[in-house]
Motif scaffolding. Structure first.
Motif, mmCIF file in Angstrom:
data_model
loop_
_atom_site.group_PDB
_atom_site.id
_atom_site.type_symbol
_atom_site.label_atom_id
_atom_site.label_comp_id
_atom_site.label_asym_id
_atom_site.label_seq_id
_atom_site.Cartn_x
_atom_site.Cartn_y
_atom_site.Cartn_z
ATOM 1 N N ILE A 212 0.850 -1.199 0.000
ATOM 2 C CA ILE A 212 0.000 0.000 0.000
ATOM 3 C C ILE A 212 0.883 1.246 0.000
ATOM 4 O O ILE A 212 1.714 1.437 0.894
ATOM 5 C CB ILE A 212 -0.959 0.000 1.205
ATOM 6 N N VAL A 213 0.697 2.061 -1.038
ATOM 7 C CA VAL A 213 1.430 3.324 -1.150
ATOM 8 C C VAL A 213 0.443 4.451 -0.878
ATOM 9 O O VAL A 213 -0.616 4.513 -1.512
ATOM 10 C CB VAL A 213 2.028 3.494 -2.571
ATOM 11 N N ARG A 214 0.780 5.300 0.077
ATOM 12 C CA ARG A 214 -0.090 6.441 0.379
ATOM 13 C C ARG A 214 0.527 7.727 -0.127
ATOM 14 O O ARG A 214 1.694 8.008 0.145
ATOM 15 C CB ARG A 214 -0.325 6.551 1.895
ATOM 16 N N LEU A 215 -0.285 8.471 -0.863
ATOM 17 C CA LEU A 215 0.151 9.781 -1.367
ATOM 18 C C LEU A 215 -0.480 10.879 -0.529
ATOM 19 O O LEU A 215 -1.594 10.722 -0.023
ATOM 20 C CB LEU A 215 -0.299 9.975 -2.820
ATOM 21 N N ARG A 216 0.272 11.963 -0.401
ATOM 22 C CA ARG A 216 -0.289 13.165 0.220
ATOM 23 C C ARG A 216 0.408 14.380 -0.369
ATOM 24 O O ARG A 216 1.637 14.408 -0.437
ATOM 25 C CB ARG A 216 -0.112 13.112 1.751
ATOM 26 N N ASP A 217 -0.375 15.330 -0.817
ATOM 27 C CA ASP A 217 0.167 16.577 -1.379
ATOM 28 C C ASP A 217 1.258 16.338 -2.418
ATOM 29 O O ASP A 217 2.275 17.027 -2.414
ATOM 30 C CB ASP A 217 0.743 17.457 -0.245
ATOM 31 N N GLY A 218 1.042 15.352 -3.282
ATOM 32 C CA GLY A 218 1.989 15.148 -4.379
ATOM 33 C C GLY A 218 3.270 14.441 -3.996
ATOM 34 O O GLY A 218 4.223 14.415 -4.770
ATOM 35 N N LEU A 219 3.294 13.862 -2.789
ATOM 36 C CA LEU A 219 4.466 13.120 -2.326
ATOM 37 C C LEU A 219 4.038 11.754 -1.804
ATOM 38 O O LEU A 219 2.879 11.573 -1.409
ATOM 39 C CB LEU A 219 5.164 13.880 -1.183
ATOM 40 N N VAL A 220 4.985 10.806 -1.775
ATOM 41 C CA VAL A 220 4.705 9.514 -1.160
ATOM 42 C C VAL A 220 4.828 9.688 0.345
ATOM 43 O O VAL A 220 5.907 10.000 0.856
ATOM 44 C CB VAL A 220 5.686 8.431 -1.654
ATOM 45 N N GLU A 221 3.722 9.492 1.031
ATOM 46 C CA GLU A 221 3.725 9.640 2.481
ATOM 47 C C GLU A 221 4.215 8.352 3.143
ATOM 48 O O GLU A 221 4.961 8.385 4.117
ATOM 49 C CB GLU A 221 2.312 9.972 2.955
ATOM 50 N N SER A 222 3.781 7.200 2.600
ATOM 51 C CA SER A 222 4.276 5.915 3.105
ATOM 52 C C SER A 222 4.156 4.878 2.002
ATOM 53 O O SER A 222 3.362 5.022 1.077
ATOM 54 C CB SER A 222 3.487 5.483 4.335
ATOM 55 N N ASP A 223 4.974 3.851 2.105
ATOM 56 C CA ASP A 223 5.023 2.796 1.090
ATOM 57 C C ASP A 223 5.348 1.521 1.854
ATOM 58 O O ASP A 223 6.488 1.312 2.261
ATOM 59 C CB ASP A 223 6.123 3.143 0.074
ATOM 60 N N LYS A 224 4.311 0.688 2.093
ATOM 61 C CA LYS A 224 4.498 -0.428 3.016
ATOM 62 C C LYS A 224 3.974 -1.738 2.452
ATOM 63 O O LYS A 224 2.940 -1.764 1.771
ATOM 64 C CB LYS A 224 3.734 -0.157 4.315
ATOM 65 N N VAL A 225 4.675 -2.807 2.795
ATOM 66 C CA VAL A 225 4.156 -4.146 2.546
ATOM 67 C C VAL A 225 2.927 -4.315 3.433
ATOM 68 O O VAL A 225 2.943 -3.934 4.609
ATOM 69 C CB VAL A 225 5.229 -5.200 2.911
ATOM 70 N N ASN A 226 1.860 -4.848 2.867
ATOM 71 C CA ASN A 226 0.658 -5.104 3.652
ATOM 72 C C ASN A 226 0.824 -6.455 4.356
ATOM 73 O O ASN A 226 0.794 -7.503 3.717
ATOM 74 C CB ASN A 226 -0.569 -5.121 2.723
ATOM 75 N N THR A 227 1.056 -6.397 5.654
ATOM 76 C CA THR A 227 1.339 -7.634 6.390
ATOM 77 C C THR A 227 0.060 -8.372 6.768
ATOM 78 O O THR A 227 0.111 -9.441 7.330
ATOM 79 C CB THR A 227 2.130 -7.323 7.678
#
Ligand code: ADP
Ligand code: ADP
Length: 233
Positions: A212-227
């Motif tokens: 799951i990659v989360r975007l906020r304001d045109g930036l990657v806020e987090s990029d995590k393996v979904n455990t």
């Protein structure tokens, strides 16, 4: 093997005096066979990023390598060629041709790819079978349920064997039971090795993805393996 690799891409929209920086600096790599969800609030840049990944648009700055091809500075025509070969699109609104049967809708990309009629029918039937709809080949979209329409659209997206299945809010127009059916189909496609990139604002739907990659304001806020991957079945 990397299928998608964006490095430091930005995208700005100039509207008169105003400059909107929809993407600021996004570097993401997706490998073959991954199942990724892009999430983020409205205005975070999801559609802009999807349009770039799907070769509908190019970045203002930075590089985008798709399946070993640098598409960052391609012309419209070059982009269209790469797009038809590499990307299978699935939309919230299905986008099926209303007067055409399921089989004809699924066979459409094969016309552009230059297959003869017999091959088109054979491949389209196989794709329909892959989504469990071989018994609906002659039905028109208005003779199908919403979930069946989306499955036809998924068969059409996959018929040409693209490198990526790119799904924009694929369950946005479906009730929750039908959404689970589509997520179950995505699970099966993932198991078969398809690369799936999905955009959704629904947290529940994102939980089916393995990353799951989360975007906020045109930036990657987090990029995590979904455990804790959710299973539709
Ligand atoms: P999301 O899909 O996450 O809602 P978008 O990528 O659509 O985000 O939008 C990101 C930002 O870029 C928003 O501020 C939006 O208003 C702006 N934007 C998107 N598309 C355009 C466009 N074609 N012209 C001008 N501004 C745009
Ligand atoms: P939205 O998410 O804003 O409702 P869509 O999901 O319909 O819009 O489309 C997302 C993007 O893909 C838009 O930029 C649109 O122009 C483009 N698009 C929509 N349908 C097609 C299509 N059949 N082929 C190519 N591009 C499309």
């Amino acid at each position: 093997m990397k299928i998608i690799e964006t490095s430091h891409i930005s995208r700005r929209y100039v509207m008169g005096e105003e400059v909107i920086q929809a993407l600021k600096d996004v570097s993401i790599a997706v490998s073959k066979g991954e199942y990724v969800a892009f999430m983020g609030p409205s205005g975070s840049g999801k559609s802009t990023l999807m349009n770039i990944i799907g070769c509908l648009d190019t970045p203002s700055t930075g590089r985008y390598i798709l399946n070993n091809q640098d598409v960052s500075e391609m012309s419209e025509n070059e982009l269209a060629t790469v797009r038809n070969k590499e990307i299978g699109f699935v939309f919230q609104t299905f986008n099926l041709l209303p007067r055409q049967s399921s089989l004809e809708n699924v066979a459409l990309p094969l016309i552009y790819a230059g297959y003869n009629k017999a091959d088109r029918i054979e491949k389209a039937m196989l794709a329909l079978k892959g989504v469990g709809l071989e018994n609906r080949a002659g039905h028109k979209p208005n003779e199908l349920s919403g979930g069946q329409r989306q499955r036809v659209a998924i068969a059409r997206a996959l018929v040409n064997d693209p490198s990526i299945l790119l799904a924009d809010e694929p369950t946005g127009n479906l009730d929750s039971k039908t959404s689970y059916e589509i997520m179950d189909l995505f699970d099966q496609l993932y198991s078969k090795g398809n690369t799936i990139v999905m955009v959704t604002h629904e947290d529940d739907i994102a939980q089916y993805a393995h990353r799951i990659v989360r975007l906020r304001d045109g930036l990657v806020e987090s990029d995590k393996v979904n455990t804790n991957v959710k299973k539709a079945k």
